[in-house]
Design a protein around this motif. Structure first.
Motif, PDB file in Angstrom:
ATOM      1  N   ALA A 163       0.834  -1.202   0.000  1.00  0.00           N
ATOM      2  CA  ALA A 163       0.000   0.000   0.000  1.00  0.00           C
ATOM      3  C   ALA A 163       0.868   1.250   0.000  1.00  0.00           C
ATOM      4  O   ALA A 163       0.543   2.251  -0.651  1.00  0.00           O
ATOM      5  N   ILE A 164       1.982   1.212   0.724  1.00  0.00           N
ATOM      6  CA  ILE A 164       2.923   2.333   0.733  1.00  0.00           C
ATOM      7  C   ILE A 164       3.669   2.426  -0.591  1.00  0.00           C
ATOM      8  O   ILE A 164       3.765   3.497  -1.208  1.00  0.00           O
ATOM      9  N   LEU A 197       0.807  -2.941  -8.178  1.00  0.00           N
ATOM     10  CA  LEU A 197       0.845  -1.556  -7.701  1.00  0.00           C
ATOM     11  C   LEU A 197      -0.161  -0.683  -8.459  1.00  0.00           C
ATOM     12  O   LEU A 197      -0.791   0.203  -7.865  1.00  0.00           O
ATOM     13  N   ALA A 198      -0.318  -0.939  -9.751  1.00  0.00           N
ATOM     14  CA  ALA A 198      -1.299  -0.185 -10.526  1.00  0.00           C
ATOM     15  C   ALA A 198      -2.715  -0.460 -10.013  1.00  0.00           C
ATOM     16  O   ALA A 198      -3.543   0.466  -9.913  1.00  0.00           O
ATOM     17  N   ARG A 199      -2.999  -1.723  -9.674  1.00  0.00           N
ATOM     18  CA  ARG A 199      -4.314  -2.053  -9.135  1.00  0.00           C
ATOM     19  C   ARG A 199      -4.550  -1.377  -7.793  1.00  0.00           C
ATOM     20  O   ARG A 199      -5.640  -0.877  -7.504  1.00  0.00           O
ATOM     21  N   ILE A 200      -3.503  -1.316  -6.954  1.00  0.00           N
ATOM     22  CA  ILE A 200      -3.623  -0.668  -5.643  1.00  0.00           C
ATOM     23  C   ILE A 200      -3.939   0.813  -5.820  1.00  0.00           C
ATOM     24  O   ILE A 200      -4.804   1.371  -5.123  1.00  0.00           O
ATOM     25  N   ARG A 201      -3.255   1.472  -6.746  1.00  0.00           N
ATOM     26  CA  ARG A 201      -3.518   2.898  -6.971  1.00  0.00           C
ATOM     27  C   ARG A 201      -4.944   3.120  -7.470  1.00  0.00           C
ATOM     28  O   ARG A 201      -5.589   4.107  -7.113  1.00  0.00           O
ATOM     29  N   ARG A 215      -4.382 -16.642   5.807  1.00  0.00           N
ATOM     30  CA  ARG A 215      -5.140 -15.412   6.064  1.00  0.00           C
ATOM     31  C   ARG A 215      -4.809 -14.371   5.004  1.00  0.00           C
ATOM     32  O   ARG A 215      -3.777 -14.434   4.337  1.00  0.00           O
ATOM     33  N   ILE A 216      -5.668 -13.385   4.873  1.00  0.00           N
ATOM     34  CA  ILE A 216      -5.527 -12.349   3.852  1.00  0.00           C
ATOM     35  C   ILE A 216      -5.272 -11.012   4.541  1.00  0.00           C
ATOM     36  O   ILE A 216      -6.024 -10.615   5.435  1.00  0.00           O
ATOM     37  N   SER A 217      -4.231 -10.328   4.135  1.00  0.00           N
ATOM     38  CA  SER A 217      -3.917  -9.004   4.673  1.00  0.00           C
ATOM     39  C   SER A 217      -4.346  -7.954   3.652  1.00  0.00           C
ATOM     40  O   SER A 217      -4.003  -8.042   2.468  1.00  0.00           O
ATOM     41  N   ILE A 218      -5.099  -6.969   4.116  1.00  0.00           N
ATOM     42  CA  ILE A 218      -5.624  -5.913   3.244  1.00  0.00           C
ATOM     43  C   ILE A 218      -5.181  -4.572   3.822  1.00  0.00           C
ATOM     44  O   ILE A 218      -5.446  -4.275   4.992  1.00  0.00           O
ATOM     45  N   GLY A 219      -4.480  -3.769   3.028  1.00  0.00           N
ATOM     46  CA  GLY A 219      -3.913  -2.527   3.541  1.00  0.00           C
ATOM     47  C   GLY A 219      -4.252  -1.328   2.677  1.00  0.00           C
ATOM     48  O   GLY A 219      -4.500  -1.457   1.473  1.00  0.00           O
TER      49      GLY A 219
END
Length: 267
Positions: A163-164, A197-201, A215-219
């Motif tokens: 996310a960062i 990264l494009a999907r995150i943006r 488990r799934i981490s979502i940030g």
């Protein structure tokens, strides 16, 4: 008259063991960093010889520096004479502006989200090419569940990190992606991570299972006014959980932290 050269201090050259190639002595500050870096979650308490070995310093140097650092409160000894990090180091860490400001703003929102979901909530801050967890709320009995406060991971390995990374400068991203390709096949390719990264943006949140599977981490990032990351929040959900609703929740929480940070002059 021939000048007399003073005898070298025994610590001017360091050798880990007999026969090793001598290494130039680090500065005192560098050696303090080596000693403190020898501790981690799996090694919170060390004997003097263990500390010497893990820090890569001669035993005589370690003995002398530990004595002074204990006196200053940077290290502590227990009843068995084993060594651990001291309260003074913890106190200094609390004053770090990069972590304290964001942590102070984010914590009430993290507490609300934790109270609503009962799921682990984390706050991470970028440190060069890694992310450090600076706040963590989790259910009692969570045990060794990742991540823990103070834990550091490469940015691409965890949701707070991706996310960062998605909102860092293009130059930094290119540098990071190049290094990722150089490090080998255990990492995602730069092309795959570039798509991620494009999907995150586009969506405003990251989904990552590299260190938390199953488990799934979502940030989601907390950005400054220039759109650069101050940090990121994450929530860890059970395997099989629908990602999108939690993605929206963590994104909205991060944006609420962001607005408050701006109102308080952060970023």
């Amino acid at each position: 008259m021939t000048a007399i050269t003073p005898a070298a201090d025994v610590d001017d050259v360091e050798t880990a063991a007999e026969g090793d190639v001598p290494r130039p002595r680090r500065s005192s500050l560098g050696r303090v960093h080596q000693l403190l870096s020898a501790f981690d979650y799996e090694h919170t308490t060390l004997t003097l010889s263990q500390l010497s070995r893990r820090a890569g310093l001669p035993l005589s140097t370690t003995h002398r520096m530990v004595a002074e650092m204990v006196e200053l409160g940077m290290l502590e000894r227990d009843r068995d004479n084993d060594i651990s990090i001291g309260i003074a180091v913890w106190r200094f860490g609390l004053l770090t502006p990069k972590t304290y400001g964001v942590q102070r703003v984010a914590l009430p929102f993290m507490q609300d989200l934790y109270a609503t979901t009962g799921l682990p909530i984390h706050l991470g801050i970028q440190q060069r090419e890694e992310v450090t967890v600076v706040e963590s709320l989790r259910p009692r009995g969570g045990g060794a569940e990742r991540p823990r406060i103070g834990q550091r991971d490469p940015l691409h390995e965890v949701a707070v990190g991706t996310a960062i990374l998605a909102f860092t400068t293009p130059a930094f991203q290119e540098h990071y992606l190049h290094g990722l390709d150089q490090r080998g096949s255990t990492n995602p390719t730069s092309a795959a991570l570039r798509r991620e990264l494009a999907r995150i943006r586009a969506e405003g949140y990251a989904v990552n299972t590299r260190r938390t599977a199953p488990r799934i981490s979502i940030g989601a990032p907390v950005l400054d006014r220039r759109g650069r990351p101050l940090g990121a929040l994450s929530i860890i959900v059970p395997a099989g959980t629908a990602e999108t609703p939690y993605g929206h929740v963590i994104r909205n929480t991060a944006r609420a932290v962001q607005r408050t940070a701006w109102e308080q002059g952060l970023g």
